[in-house]
Design a protein around this motif. Sequence first.
Motif, PDB file in Angstrom:
ATOM      1  N   VAL A  63       0.950  -1.251  -0.016  1.00  0.00           N
ATOM      2  CA  VAL A  63      -0.031  -0.028   0.005  1.00  0.00           C
ATOM      3  C   VAL A  63       0.978   1.253   0.066  1.00  0.00           C
ATOM      4  CG1 VAL A  63      -1.794   1.363   1.433  1.00  0.00           C
ATOM      5  CG2 VAL A  63      -1.819  -0.966   1.072  1.00  0.00           C
TER       6      VAL A  63
ATOM      7  N   VAL B 256      -4.589   3.786  -6.929  1.00  0.00           N
ATOM      8  CA  VAL B 256      -5.635   3.788  -6.034  1.00  0.00           C
ATOM      9  C   VAL B 256      -6.326   2.286  -6.118  1.00  0.00           C
ATOM     10  CG1 VAL B 256      -8.109   4.569  -5.656  1.00  0.00           C
ATOM     11  CG2 VAL B 256      -6.218   6.231  -6.006  1.00  0.00           C
ATOM     12  N   GLN B 257      -6.342   1.933  -7.518  1.00  0.00           N
ATOM     13  CA  GLN B 257      -6.927   0.623  -7.699  1.00  0.00           C
ATOM     14  C   GLN B 257      -6.014  -0.646  -7.246  1.00  0.00           C
ATOM     15  OE1 GLN B 257      -9.541   0.037  -9.639  1.00  0.00           O
ATOM     16  NE2 GLN B 257      -9.898  -2.016  -9.412  1.00  0.00           N
ATOM     17  N   LEU B 258      -4.862  -0.394  -7.450  1.00  0.00           N
ATOM     18  CA  LEU B 258      -3.711  -1.336  -6.766  1.00  0.00           C
ATOM     19  C   LEU B 258      -3.954  -1.347  -5.359  1.00  0.00           C
ATOM     20  CD1 LEU B 258      -0.834  -2.497  -8.173  1.00  0.00           C
ATOM     21  CD2 LEU B 258      -0.541  -1.460  -5.836  1.00  0.00           C
ATOM     22  N   ILE B 259      -3.890  -0.149  -4.489  1.00  0.00           N
ATOM     23  CA  ILE B 259      -4.126  -0.149  -3.277  1.00  0.00           C
ATOM     24  C   ILE B 259      -5.476  -0.894  -2.765  1.00  0.00           C
ATOM     25  CG2 ILE B 259      -4.519   1.459  -1.324  1.00  0.00           C
ATOM     26  CD1 ILE B 259      -2.551   3.356  -2.700  1.00  0.00           C
TER      27      ILE B 259
ATOM     28  N   THR C 171      -6.987  -3.402  -4.119  1.00  0.00           N
ATOM     29  CA  THR C 171      -6.609  -4.918  -4.170  1.00  0.00           C
ATOM     30  C   THR C 171      -5.723  -5.331  -3.080  1.00  0.00           C
ATOM     31  OG1 THR C 171      -6.800  -4.781  -6.521  1.00  0.00           O
ATOM     32  CG2 THR C 171      -6.067  -6.676  -5.490  1.00  0.00           C
ATOM     33  N   SER C 172      -4.694  -4.649  -2.655  1.00  0.00           N
ATOM     34  CA  SER C 172      -4.137  -4.881  -1.538  1.00  0.00           C
ATOM     35  C   SER C 172      -4.990  -4.710  -0.284  1.00  0.00           C
ATOM     36  CB  SER C 172      -2.874  -3.819  -1.339  1.00  0.00           C
ATOM     37  OG  SER C 172      -2.191  -3.666  -2.576  1.00  0.00           O
ATOM     38  N   GLY C 173      -5.832  -3.871  -0.075  1.00  0.00           N
ATOM     39  CA  GLY C 173      -6.691  -3.649   1.261  1.00  0.00           C
ATOM     40  C   GLY C 173      -7.441  -4.874   1.160  1.00  0.00           C
ATOM     41  N   VAL C 174      -8.004  -5.224   0.292  1.00  0.00           N
ATOM     42  CA  VAL C 174      -9.055  -6.611   0.256  1.00  0.00           C
ATOM     43  C   VAL C 174      -8.245  -7.540   0.823  1.00  0.00           C
ATOM     44  CG1 VAL C 174     -10.158  -8.228  -1.038  1.00  0.00           C
ATOM     45  CG2 VAL C 174     -10.576  -5.772  -1.594  1.00  0.00           C
ATOM     46  N   ALA C 175      -7.184  -8.040   0.257  1.00  0.00           N
ATOM     47  CA  ALA C 175      -6.075  -8.947   0.682  1.00  0.00           C
ATOM     48  C   ALA C 175      -5.772  -8.829   2.360  1.00  0.00           C
ATOM     49  CB  ALA C 175      -4.728  -9.039   0.008  1.00  0.00           C
ATOM     50  N   VAL C 176      -5.370  -7.707   2.656  1.00  0.00           N
ATOM     51  CA  VAL C 176      -5.180  -7.328   4.045  1.00  0.00           C
ATOM     52  C   VAL C 176      -6.328  -7.536   4.885  1.00  0.00           C
ATOM     53  CG1 VAL C 176      -4.994  -5.332   5.654  1.00  0.00           C
ATOM     54  CG2 VAL C 176      -3.633  -5.373   3.707  1.00  0.00           C
TER      55      VAL C 176
ATOM     56  N   MET D 253     -15.757  -3.921  -0.422  1.00  0.00           N
ATOM     57  CA  MET D 253     -14.625  -3.171  -1.048  1.00  0.00           C
ATOM     58  C   MET D 253     -14.321  -3.803  -2.462  1.00  0.00           C
ATOM     59  SD  MET D 253     -11.381  -2.527   1.224  1.00  0.00           S
ATOM     60  CE  MET D 253     -11.770  -1.383   2.571  1.00  0.00           C
ATOM     61  N   ALA D 254     -14.695  -5.220  -2.596  1.00  0.00           N
ATOM     62  CA  ALA D 254     -14.351  -5.722  -3.874  1.00  0.00           C
ATOM     63  C   ALA D 254     -15.363  -5.368  -4.823  1.00  0.00           C
ATOM     64  CB  ALA D 254     -14.315  -7.175  -3.758  1.00  0.00           C
TER      65      ALA D 254
ATOM     66  N   ALA E  35     -14.722  -1.789  -6.106  1.00  0.00           N
ATOM     67  CA  ALA E  35     -13.378  -1.541  -6.415  1.00  0.00           C
ATOM     68  C   ALA E  35     -13.342  -1.011  -7.688  1.00  0.00           C
ATOM     69  CB  ALA E  35     -12.702  -3.028  -6.617  1.00  0.00           C
TER      70      ALA E  35
END
Lengths: 120, 103, 94, 313
Positions: free
Chosen positions: C16, C36-39, C41-46, C66-67, C70
């Motif tokens: 992030v 922002v889009q990539l962050i 995806t990371s947020g969803v994984a977190v 969030m997904a 997204a």
Amino acid sequence: MSGALGHSATLFALTGAALVGIGLYGFVARTHLLRRVLAFNVIGSGVFLFFGATGFRRPDLGADPAPQALIITGIIVALSLTALALALITRYAALSGRSSLEDEAPDDEAPDAGDERGGG
Amino acid sequence: MTPIDLYTLAMIAAGAFFFFAGTLGLLRFPDLHSRLHALTKADNLGLGLIVLGLLPRMGDVATMLKMLLVWVLVVGAAATVAQLIARIALPGHLRSRPKDDGR
Amino acid sequence: MSAVLLGFAAFLLLSVAGGLIRVLRGPDAADRIMAVQLIGTSGVAVLLLLAAAGANPAIVDVALIMALLAAFAAVAFVKSASADGLGDPEEPDP
Amino acid sequence: MTPALVFDGLLALLAVAAAMAAIGGRDLFGSVAFFIVYGLLIAIAWVRLDAIDVALAEAAIGAGLTGILLISALARVERTASSGESGEGGRLAKIAAALLCAGVAGALAWAALALDPQGAGLTPLISEALPQAGVGNPVTAVLLNFRAYDTLLESIVLLFALVAVWSLADDGNWGGLPGLRQHARSDGVLATFGRLLPPFGLVVAVYLVWAGSENPGGAFQGGTVLAAIWLLVAMAGITELPRVSSLPLRAALVFGPAFFLAVGAIGALAGTFLGLAPAAAKAIILAVEAGLTLSIAATLALLVAGSPQRTQG
């Protein structure tokens, strides 16, 4: 999620305090109206975070539901006021061609500065 | 450590590696269209591996299905966004934005 | 094992942070929105890792929202960046 | 240093950094992008504070509505107004402002540290009353039973905000269609996405409202998701938001608060305004939540869409 995973309510309360300070600075020192709306929202979420974190002092009891309910209410009201502020700003920009309330020319009359605070 | 723990660990470590690679690509690739690769491929693969690694730990079937749905939705969103951004970044498509004077 | 999962979640927060650097550097609005889009995806994984670490399936619902949403910021961006601010980059030029 | 502390510290650091970048940045679009990321980080912070209900609301608003609202408002302002930030104070004024704001933050930090670490707040009282509330999720119990006043008044505040937004329309457009006509290639990626996502969105929203009685979730979260999905469908050019004078729309807007008020009035006849008999509480709460979900979805979507700007489609 307490116990083995620890609990950092104090850390988040301090974060909330810092966010209130940052947002307040943006609200006072920046002039573009859109950025002031962002600053207003940062103040708001800082207050919410502070409030929510102080409601989570006892990991054995979990988070206090009463602040949570008030915060959810507050988040939705903040969103609706943001929408209202942005509608006012786009209207103001379309009518005046400006994006801040401050004078550009010395003899320019500044409109009332209170219209985006909206209350909370 | 049970075999399931080992499986989770391996999958999550692989997933985290792809996230790392994706972020590296986002930061190091020279132009927007090549950075789009990082966005659409590495991260979604990383998320997929993490989802697969966590599945056996979630207990009930409903939660497992929800996790798979999360992955499907993220992949769909990334595919849509990648297509739209790639298109808008083509010469002539990007409306030039007036620059802030930065004060 | 919970601590290990939380450690991986902390590692993803570094990704992030990398995304935030790209938001800062730009140079185009398109680069920023992509970061922002990539962050996201990371947020969803977190969130999924936190759900497993805390054995709390309700956290998966946060990741689900969030997904689901997204793509919204990026969709709003491509719309506002089109010729009249209301269109779609795939439309033939008028 | 436990992993939990590392994670929370990093999360707090990133949230503060994103907020500072949103406030202090030079590029306005960058500020908006930082603010969207900031919302996402705050949602994760709520998860860490064990406030999943709040995290759901923050995620739905931060990821969905805020992005649409801010990005389209920014584009509209940049099309019509000069972008310069005029009249910002000098260096001295900024330092004074920064010191003042640091003082406020410091006072708040002191207040947080001065609190009794064993304070239990209202948690014991709520746990004690929960069996009579009709629902198992204590946050839903507070929202729709113990403190139903707040929720009722809030749903009415939302309507007032919407009326205020509508009142900004030109005289000629009163009662017309919100915003300008959105369009997209009908067989393009955006339109396809706008057709594929709504079924998932509907299921998720209904699930959130249903789950809200026993688990985290509820009318606000479900309504926000519905509003975001409706706006996406409109942005994809598949449907148009209705005329603000349309009767079905106005019925949807007031149905939730009106039904809530009627329930409160019936309670008043039985003794207490908004008082719920424990036996009937669950059914009443679910019915009120269903109505509120509909009204919140319609109100939020139209708030984000803005004031009427045309009378013909």
